[in-house]
Design a protein around this motif. Structure first.
Motif, mmCIF file in Angstrom:
data_model
loop_
_atom_site.group_PDB
_atom_site.id
_atom_site.type_symbol
_atom_site.label_atom_id
_atom_site.label_comp_id
_atom_site.label_asym_id
_atom_site.label_seq_id
_atom_site.Cartn_x
_atom_site.Cartn_y
_atom_site.Cartn_z
ATOM 1 N N SER A 80 0.738 -1.377 -0.051
ATOM 2 C CA SER A 80 -0.022 0.111 0.021
ATOM 3 C C SER A 80 0.814 1.396 0.031
ATOM 4 C CB SER A 80 -1.061 0.149 1.307
ATOM 5 O OG SER A 80 0.007 0.235 2.424
ATOM 6 N N ALA A 81 0.385 2.307 -0.228
ATOM 7 C CA ALA A 81 1.140 3.756 -0.432
ATOM 8 C C ALA A 81 1.413 4.030 1.226
ATOM 9 C CB ALA A 81 0.183 4.773 -0.947
ATOM 10 N N GLY A 82 0.424 3.706 2.001
ATOM 11 C CA GLY A 82 1.020 3.815 3.316
ATOM 12 C C GLY A 82 2.294 3.013 3.977
ATOM 13 N N THR A 83 2.107 1.811 3.632
ATOM 14 C CA THR A 83 3.478 0.968 3.768
ATOM 15 C C THR A 83 4.727 1.407 3.145
ATOM 16 O OG1 THR A 83 1.919 -0.757 4.343
ATOM 17 C CG2 THR A 83 4.064 -1.350 3.946
ATOM 18 N N LEU A 84 4.647 1.845 1.874
ATOM 19 C CA LEU A 84 5.616 2.253 0.996
ATOM 20 C C LEU A 84 6.179 3.638 1.713
ATOM 21 C CD1 LEU A 84 7.371 2.512 -1.728
ATOM 22 C CD2 LEU A 84 5.463 3.749 -2.369
ATOM 23 N N ALA A 85 5.465 4.474 2.153
ATOM 24 C CA ALA A 85 5.975 5.617 2.975
ATOM 25 C C ALA A 85 6.521 5.416 4.113
ATOM 26 C CB ALA A 85 4.553 6.736 3.089
ATOM 27 N N LYS A 86 6.159 4.132 4.941
ATOM 28 C CA LYS A 86 6.907 4.048 5.984
ATOM 29 C C LYS A 86 8.124 3.417 5.905
ATOM 30 C CE LYS A 86 2.892 3.040 8.903
ATOM 31 N NZ LYS A 86 2.135 2.037 9.841
ATOM 32 N N VAL A 87 8.342 2.415 4.675
ATOM 33 C CA VAL A 87 9.316 1.872 4.387
ATOM 34 C C VAL A 87 10.749 2.848 3.706
ATOM 35 C CG1 VAL A 87 10.625 0.141 2.784
ATOM 36 C CG2 VAL A 87 8.374 -0.293 3.918
ATOM 37 N N ALA A 88 9.931 3.865 3.016
ATOM 38 C CA ALA A 88 10.858 4.923 2.454
ATOM 39 C C ALA A 88 11.792 5.965 3.441
ATOM 40 C CB ALA A 88 9.812 5.802 1.491
ATOM 41 N N HIS A 89 10.942 6.056 4.596
ATOM 42 C CA HIS A 89 11.248 6.709 5.758
ATOM 43 C C HIS A 89 11.821 6.347 6.850
ATOM 44 C CE1 HIS A 89 10.203 10.114 3.122
ATOM 45 N NE2 HIS A 89 9.341 9.377 2.680
ATOM 46 N N GLY A 90 11.604 4.733 6.863
ATOM 47 C CA GLY A 90 12.237 4.368 8.046
ATOM 48 C C GLY A 90 11.501 4.229 9.129
ATOM 49 N N PHE A 91 10.015 4.501 8.912
ATOM 50 C CA PHE A 91 9.177 4.460 10.178
ATOM 51 C C PHE A 91 8.745 3.061 10.440
ATOM 52 C CE2 PHE A 91 4.754 5.621 11.839
ATOM 53 C CZ PHE A 91 5.172 5.871 13.074
ATOM 54 N N ALA A 92 9.279 2.512 11.479
ATOM 55 C CA ALA A 92 9.106 1.134 11.554
ATOM 56 C C ALA A 92 8.207 1.086 12.875
ATOM 57 C CB ALA A 92 10.423 0.282 11.974
ATOM 58 N N ASP A 93 6.801 1.434 12.922
ATOM 59 C CA ASP A 93 5.940 1.231 13.703
ATOM 60 C C ASP A 93 5.474 -0.326 14.280
ATOM 61 O OD1 ASP A 93 4.401 1.692 11.733
ATOM 62 O OD2 ASP A 93 2.968 2.699 12.874
ATOM 63 N N THR A 94 5.406 -0.894 13.051
ATOM 64 C CA THR A 94 5.012 -2.236 13.159
ATOM 65 C C THR A 94 5.913 -3.042 12.563
ATOM 66 O OG1 THR A 94 3.656 -2.106 11.132
ATOM 67 C CG2 THR A 94 2.442 -1.384 13.209
ATOM 68 N N LEU A 95 5.748 -4.461 12.783
ATOM 69 C CA LEU A 95 6.781 -5.483 12.196
ATOM 70 C C LEU A 95 6.949 -5.395 10.721
ATOM 71 C CD1 LEU A 95 8.742 -7.792 12.832
ATOM 72 C CD2 LEU A 95 6.714 -9.473 12.572
ATOM 73 N N LEU A 96 5.849 -5.268 9.969
ATOM 74 C CA LEU A 96 6.075 -5.237 8.507
ATOM 75 C C LEU A 96 7.128 -4.182 7.849
ATOM 76 C CD1 LEU A 96 3.330 -5.883 5.892
ATOM 77 C CD2 LEU A 96 5.101 -4.375 5.456
ATOM 78 N N PRO A 97 6.931 -2.746 8.202
ATOM 79 C CA PRO A 97 7.915 -1.920 7.799
ATOM 80 C C PRO A 97 9.345 -2.147 8.555
ATOM 81 C CG PRO A 97 6.277 -0.978 9.207
ATOM 82 C CD PRO A 97 5.757 -2.321 9.084
ATOM 83 N N ARG A 98 9.254 -2.585 9.766
ATOM 84 C CA ARG A 98 10.548 -3.055 10.541
ATOM 85 C C ARG A 98 11.264 -4.232 9.765
ATOM 86 N NH1 ARG A 98 15.250 -1.797 13.253
ATOM 87 N NH2 ARG A 98 15.926 -3.515 13.892
ATOM 88 N N ALA A 99 10.696 -4.988 9.256
ATOM 89 C CA ALA A 99 11.466 -6.143 8.615
ATOM 90 C C ALA A 99 11.880 -5.727 7.305
ATOM 91 C CB ALA A 99 10.408 -7.287 8.419
ATOM 92 N N ALA A 100 11.237 -4.685 6.572
ATOM 93 C CA ALA A 100 11.620 -4.130 5.407
ATOM 94 C C ALA A 100 12.893 -3.431 5.636
ATOM 95 C CB ALA A 100 10.444 -3.324 4.689
ATOM 96 N N HIS A 101 12.863 -2.474 6.693
ATOM 97 C CA HIS A 101 13.979 -1.734 7.038
ATOM 98 C C HIS A 101 15.227 -2.468 7.363
ATOM 99 C CE1 HIS A 101 16.303 1.515 9.011
ATOM 100 N NE2 HIS A 101 16.555 0.468 10.029
ATOM 101 N N VAL A 102 14.902 -3.769 8.033
ATOM 102 C CA VAL A 102 16.373 -4.611 8.364
ATOM 103 C C VAL A 102 16.601 -5.105 7.024
ATOM 104 C CG1 VAL A 102 16.449 -7.075 9.437
ATOM 105 C CG2 VAL A 102 15.488 -5.092 10.860
ATOM 106 N N THR A 103 15.854 -5.520 6.181
ATOM 107 C CA THR A 103 16.090 -6.226 4.827
ATOM 108 C C THR A 103 16.989 -5.069 4.186
ATOM 109 O OG1 THR A 103 14.194 -7.502 4.938
ATOM 110 C CG2 THR A 103 15.156 -7.121 2.892
ATOM 111 N N LEU A 104 16.598 -4.007 4.008
ATOM 112 C CA LEU A 104 17.396 -2.864 3.330
ATOM 113 C C LEU A 104 18.782 -2.588 4.221
ATOM 114 C CD1 LEU A 104 14.501 -0.125 2.474
ATOM 115 C CD2 LEU A 104 16.048 -1.832 0.862
ATOM 116 N N LYS A 105 18.785 -2.559 5.612
ATOM 117 C CA LYS A 105 19.832 -2.364 6.275
ATOM 118 C C LYS A 105 20.847 -3.482 6.127
ATOM 119 C CE LYS A 105 19.324 -3.508 11.073
ATOM 120 N NZ LYS A 105 20.604 -4.424 11.272
ATOM 121 N N GLU A 106 20.542 -4.869 5.911
ATOM 122 C CA GLU A 106 21.458 -5.767 5.940
ATOM 123 C C GLU A 106 21.681 -6.097 4.347
ATOM 124 O OE1 GLU A 106 23.053 -7.397 8.496
ATOM 125 O OE2 GLU A 106 21.584 -6.119 9.717
#
Length: 188
Positions: free
Chosen positions: A87-113
């Motif tokens: 979704s556009a909301g999840t995309l925004a969270k991933v794009a800006h590192g806003f990891a308030d729930t597990l889905l964007p947090r896991a995406a952030h971890v994937t990118l950082k690794e």
């Protein structure tokens, strides 16, 4: 192979269903995260898909509220992650590192690794903020895809259109989906 599959609240839950079925058939260990928005979309879209229809194909299911789940840590090894639909909301969270729930947090971890992250958007039209967020996740290392099936294989059903997108998404992880007709192969 071990992949994290995130399902967010964008329309297009059948795409996630197809990907999860194909991953199970390929013997891939999947860790599934279904957002609360995705659960709402499932009931709104109809089509008979429920969270149970997704979870039956996952090796492990994580609650989106569980920020202590294994996939929230870079020390937990995976071969990447995909978010389908994103979704556009999840995309925004991933794009800006806003990891308030597990889905964007896991995406952030994937990118950082520096592991592969595939983001499959299914939303039109795309306003400027969404385009900027797509570029931001691309620049961070993600592969951005749209849930846009091809037609060169002369699909005869919705299932064949879904299969096309499933195969293209899993191509990003080096996985073949049986029955996928590639351009220039098998008479395409």
């Amino acid at each position: 192979m071990r992949l994290v599959v995130g399902v967010s609240g964008g329309s297009g839950i059948p795409y996630a269903h197809g990907v999860l079925r194909a991953l199970q058939a390929a013997g891939v260990e999947t860790h599934l995260i279904v957002s609360s928005g995705a659960k709402r979309v499932m009931s709104a879209e109809g089509g008979g898909l429920s969270p149970a229809d997704l979870t039956r194909y996952a090796a492990q299911v994580h609650e989106d509220r569980d920020l202590a789940a294994s996939v929230a840590s870079g020390s937990y090894r995976t071969d990447g992650m995909l978010i389908i639909p994103c979704s556009a909301g999840t995309l925004a969270k991933v794009a800006h590192g806003f990891a308030d729930t597990l889905l964007p947090r896991a995406a952030h971890v994937t990118l950082k690794e520096r592991r592969p992250l595939v983001v499959v958007v299914r939303e039109d039209p795309l306003p400027r903020p969404t385009l900027q967020n797509l570029l931001a996740v691309h620049d961070a290392g993600a592969t951005v895809m749209t849930a846009s099936p091809g037609f060169y294989h002369a699909p005869q059903s919705v299932e064949e259109l879904l299969h096309f997108v499933t195969a293209r998404v899993l191509d990003q992880f080096g996985l073949d989906v049986p029955g996928f007709q590639r351009w220039g192969e098998d008479g395409a």
